[in-house]
Design an enzyme around this catalytic site. Structure first.
Site: not given
Ligand code: XIL
Length: 389
Positions: A158, A234, A270, A299, A301
């Site tokens: 990030e 990432n 996400h 990651e 979800d």
């Protein structure tokens, strides 16, 4: 034997065989995610919390369904490097050991981030070169400890900004005070302050690259510590083609052209509000894999609105399943997209609850009782149909 008896015997035999087959089918377990993933050479992973591994349902579901794990928090600075002179590998080692016993790969997350850093670091008032020394040492010690055990690292997480997409985020690593450009990275040794000071840099290339020069240094340090490990950049909210992913694309292309050791890009995934622009996500995966780096979904979800008991509606669970299916299909369409990892796997343990003040949840593949959800079935279908890729 009379013919009547023969007929009855035959019928009994046929019936018994039929019952046998039915029972065998019912008993035959359906292929798990990791079994289905084998045919498409896909890594199917989950973020894990070490203390939950002692829960039987947690560890058996994890080992049965996934061929990759990633410590959710255990390798972050505040846990692994709690004091300036203290490293604590115990939680990370637990995950690595679990993975070894169950034939799973381990992703490492993360060496450089602006969150979950210990106070001794953020409040230490270090100067630029001191900070560079601290970071180099941290990267080399942590990557060195897991050399040959962790196959891929999120080296930097990030680093690009949300508020000013396309620009780098202002962090302790970038410009507070930031680690400066050095001779080895191709520029001046600089002083404190951010490395984007182009007047110090020697060439046009350096000027162009100066802003993310600190990221380059981190990749070089990680590579020195474990030349076999795959090194990833990432990022959040860079899944689709947008200004943030454009900036990352330019950086990765530049790194590849200049031989900076980067092997892949992780898209966090996400998904909020059941909204995923799958066409654009697919285009983005396409352009990154075309650069010769691999893409991993790191990651995933899909957060849903939930009631006070944490339950989502059946309709939303179906919509969620469609999002999982579509994203998995997008990844499976490109050989260079090599992993789908979810951020946890049971709704019992997910960061979404606390992150959304418990307004959202139910974001993962298994419910709180480890029962597979429609999203799990959707992922299985995607893996089954993508097996020939
Ligand atoms: C989250 C963890 O899931 C939480 O347990 C922790 O409290 C905060 O961080 N992007 C990332 C992850 O890269 O490291 C974050 O993990 C979620 C967002």
């Amino acid at each position: 034997m009379r013919s009547g008896t023969l007929v009855v015997t035959l019928w009994i035999t046929i019936l018994a065989t039929a019952i046998d087959c039915k029972e065998a089918n019912a008993a035959a377990p359906e292929a798990s995610l990791r079994e289905l993933a084998r045919a498409s050479e896909m890594l199917i992973g989950a973020a894990v919390r070490p203390w939950a591994l002692s829960e039987a349902a947690y560890s058996s579901t994890l080992a049965r369904e996934f061929n990759m794990v990633e410590p959710e928090d255990a390798l972050k600075w505040e846990t692994i490097h709690p004091q300036a002179q203290t490293y604590d590998f115990s939680q990370g080692d637990q995950v690595v050991d679990f993975a070894r016993r169950h034939g799973m790969k381990v992703r490492g997350h993360t060496l450089v981030w602006h969150q979950q850093n210990p106070k001794w670091l953020t409040e230490g008032k270090f100067g630029s070169s001191e900070l560079a020394e601290i970071l180099e040492k941290h990267i080399k010690i942590v990557v060195g400890h897991y050399r040959g055990k962790i196959f891929a690292w999120d080296v930097v997480n990030e680093a690009f900004d949300e508020v000013h997409p396309g620009e780098l985020r202002s962090t302790i690593w970038r410009d507070q005070p930031g680690i400066s450009l050095t001779e080895e990275a191709g520029g001046s040794t600089g002083g404190p302050g951010n490395s984007g000071d182009s007047s110090r840099s020697g060439s046009a290339a350096n000027r162009k690259n100066a802003s993310y020069a600190y990221i380059e240094r981190c990749f070089r340090w990680a590579h020195e510590a474990d030349p076999q490990a795959l090194l990833f950049y990432n990022e959040a909210e860079a899944e689709a083609v947008n200004r943030k992913s454009d900036a990352i694309y330019a950086m990765v292309r530049d790194f590849r052209e200049r031989g900076v050791p980067i092997d892949g890009v992780g898209f966090q995934m996400h998904v909020a509000n059941l909204h995923a622009d799958v066409g654009s996500i697919s285009d983005n995966i396409k352009r990154f894999t075309a650069l010769g780096v691999q893409v991993q979904i790191t990651e995933m979800d899909v957060a849903l609105p939930v009631d006070a008991a944490g339950n989502a509606t059946p309709e939303d669970l179906q919509r969620q399943a469609d999002v999982y299916r579509q994203i998995a299909n997008a990844c499976l369409s490109y050989r260079g997209c090599m992993a789908i990892q979810t951020w946890g796997f049971t709704d019992k343990y997910s960061w979404i609850g606390s992150h959304s003040k418990h307004k959202q949840g139910a974001a993962l593949l298994f419910d709180k009782d480890y029962r597979p959800k429609p999203a799990y079935e959707a992922l299985r279908e995607a893996l089954r149909s993508g097996s020939g890729r």
